[in-house]
Motif scaffolding. Sequence first.
Motif, mmCIF file in Angstrom:
data_model
loop_
_atom_site.group_PDB
_atom_site.id
_atom_site.type_symbol
_atom_site.label_atom_id
_atom_site.label_comp_id
_atom_site.label_asym_id
_atom_site.label_seq_id
_atom_site.Cartn_x
_atom_site.Cartn_y
_atom_site.Cartn_z
ATOM 1 N N LEU A 152 9.741 6.240 3.547
ATOM 2 C CA LEU A 152 8.787 5.246 3.056
ATOM 3 C C LEU A 152 7.729 4.875 4.091
ATOM 4 O O LEU A 152 6.860 4.047 3.812
ATOM 5 C CB LEU A 152 9.534 3.978 2.617
ATOM 6 N N SER A 224 7.551 -1.710 1.163
ATOM 7 C CA SER A 224 7.421 -0.298 0.771
ATOM 8 C C SER A 224 8.329 0.040 -0.402
ATOM 9 O O SER A 224 7.951 0.797 -1.301
ATOM 10 C CB SER A 224 7.760 0.609 1.969
ATOM 11 N N TRP A 228 7.159 1.361 -4.012
ATOM 12 C CA TRP A 228 7.712 2.616 -4.532
ATOM 13 C C TRP A 228 8.255 2.409 -5.935
ATOM 14 O O TRP A 228 8.054 3.258 -6.827
ATOM 15 C CB TRP A 228 8.826 3.112 -3.615
#
Length: 263
Positions: A152, A224, A228
């Motif tokens: 990530l 992150s 995502w």
Amino acid sequence: MFLRPQTHTISSLTDCLLKFVLFSSNLLFTALGLATLGLGLWGLFNKESFTQEKLDSIGTDPMLLFVFLGLVLSLLCLTGCVGAVRENCCLLRTFSVVLLFLVAAQVLAAIVAYSLQGQITNLLRTGMLNAMVRYQDDLDLRFITDEIQTGLQCCGADNYRDWQINSYFNCSAPGIQACSVPPSCCVDPLENGTVWNSQCGVGAQLLDEFSAQSVIFLGGCLGSISRWIEQHSGLIGTVAIVLLGLNLLSTVWSNQELLFNYI
């Protein structure tokens, strides 16, 4: 009178089809469950988790999750396999009830996850901070943390300074890793594209954000992860619907098999 043989033939074909679908699908998931169980046991034995010194902390070992999931999945699917082949109503009924319970649990989990997003974020933060504290002491947690940070492109829970929580990376630590971050935080952890540079994050916490951004990832992994999930929400929803649909179909098929056995 002339339609009875044809009706009987259709009933037999449907019965065989249900058996085949139940057996083949459950055989596949039994193999998957056994593989997951084997992976978990291999991890526990490889790390010597059953030694006297490590028994106290075995309850927090991530490999136990693989053992539990693999055991439940293989036993459940094996029940479906044997029940379909042997036409055992007791096994099929057990399989159907447990599967129905799992469907209800999945729906409930989705509702709870949607309604308690803030609490789940706090749990993720707590879990990641605990993993960062035990980064050097637990190989599994180190692997998971490194994979998350590398995949990530993030560092820490909220930002890279979260690594102060680790006794080795804390700026008051006596070693060379003081005020550093793991190499998985580095923008380019590979020297010449081939060799892993374990010292690329040394002293990164001493840098200001402008200087550090060329060396390490500044953003935390919680942000992150949220991005995502937003970017892949369609795929996640599709997978969840497919899994739920497979569970429902297996429940229907097992009940149909029960019905044919009673008939």
